[in-house]
Write an enzyme that holds these catalytic residues in place. Structure first.
Site, PDB file in Angstrom:
ATOM      1  N   GLY A 154      35.928  23.614  25.871  1.00 56.18           N
ATOM      2  CA  GLY A 154      36.892  23.288  26.644  1.00 56.18           C
ATOM      3  C   GLY A 154      38.609  24.399  27.245  1.00 56.18           C
ATOM      4  O   GLY A 154      37.984  25.708  26.298  1.00 56.18           O
ATOM      5  N   CYS A 155      39.374  24.795  27.354  1.00 53.02           N
ATOM      6  CA  CYS A 155      40.618  25.761  27.460  1.00 53.02           C
ATOM      7  C   CYS A 155      40.374  26.010  26.186  1.00 53.02           C
ATOM      8  O   CYS A 155      40.237  25.633  25.650  1.00 53.02           O
ATOM      9  CB  CYS A 155      41.764  25.122  27.468  1.00 53.02           C
ATOM     10  N   PHE A 156      40.365  27.303  26.395  1.00 49.20           N
ATOM     11  CA  PHE A 156      40.368  28.448  24.980  1.00 49.20           C
ATOM     12  C   PHE A 156      41.613  27.867  23.846  1.00 49.20           C
ATOM     13  O   PHE A 156      41.653  28.662  23.070  1.00 49.20           O
ATOM     14  CB  PHE A 156      39.892  29.256  25.101  1.00 49.20           C
ATOM     15  N   TRP A 157      42.926  27.719  24.885  1.00 47.90           N
ATOM     16  CA  TRP A 157      44.126  27.822  23.674  1.00 47.90           C
ATOM     17  C   TRP A 157      44.362  27.428  23.401  1.00 47.90           C
ATOM     18  O   TRP A 157      44.703  27.727  21.705  1.00 47.90           O
ATOM     19  CB  TRP A 157      45.088  27.902  24.863  1.00 47.90           C
TER      20      TRP A 157
END
Length: 177
Positions: free
Chosen positions: A13-16
């Site tokens: 998902g969101c790499f953050w």
């Protein structure tokens, strides 16, 4: 002690939200946010988000397997995602947010497949495990403002991790394990 280094690549998902958990482990040399699995060379964030390049947001980890073995990386990966969601991860929807383990050699493939089977049999999740296990493809580093987002923007990162539903899901499934 050996200075042997290996590469691991995970889409979650969101790499953050995928950098900090790995960044904090011993034997991890670096964690880079980027894009993999698509058909466009050097895609931009905007292109990947448009769902036209075939890429997924991912992290690529350089690690010392003598200190932190690949098996432990895979286990930590499972604890950062919803492995039953084929449509993205948490609030982030679409193919660019689908979870995957990208293996770099046959040993990584075998470890990933065995770990997935073990997770399926564990009963932790009621739905089937749908996370892909795929051969590693070219990895393109994301723009600088995405790198180590949790360090540069800790308040935004914290709000996003909770607001997306990720933190609550992870607490529910992994807190007591």
């Amino acid at each position: 002690m050996s200075e042997k280094k290996e590469i691991a690549t995970f889409a979650g998902g969101c790499f953050w939200c995928m950098v900090k958990p790995f960044d904090e482990q011993p034997g991890i040399e670096k964690v880079v946010s980027g894009y993999t699995g698509g058909h466009t060379e050097n895609p931009t964030y905007e292109e990947v988000c448009s769902e036209t390049t075939g890429h997924r947001e991912a992290v690529q980890i350089t690690f010392q397997p003598d200190i932190y073995p690949y098996e432990k990386l895979v286990e930590l990966f499972w604890q950062q995602i919803d492995p039953t969601d084929a449509g993205g991860q948490f609030a982030d929807r679409g193919s660019s947010y689908r979870a995957a383990i990208y293996y770099h050699n046959d040993e990584q493939k075998q470890i990933a497949e065995a770990s997935k089977k073990q997770l399926e049999e564990s009963g932790i999740f009621k739905k089937p495990i749908v996370t892909d296990i795929l051969k590693a493809e070219p990895f393109y580093e994301a723009e600088g403002y995405h790198q180590h987002f949790y360090k540069k923007n800790p308040d935004h990162y914290g709000r996003y991790r909770v607001g997306s539903g990720r933190q609550g899901f992870l607490d529910e499934h992994w807190r007591d394990r």
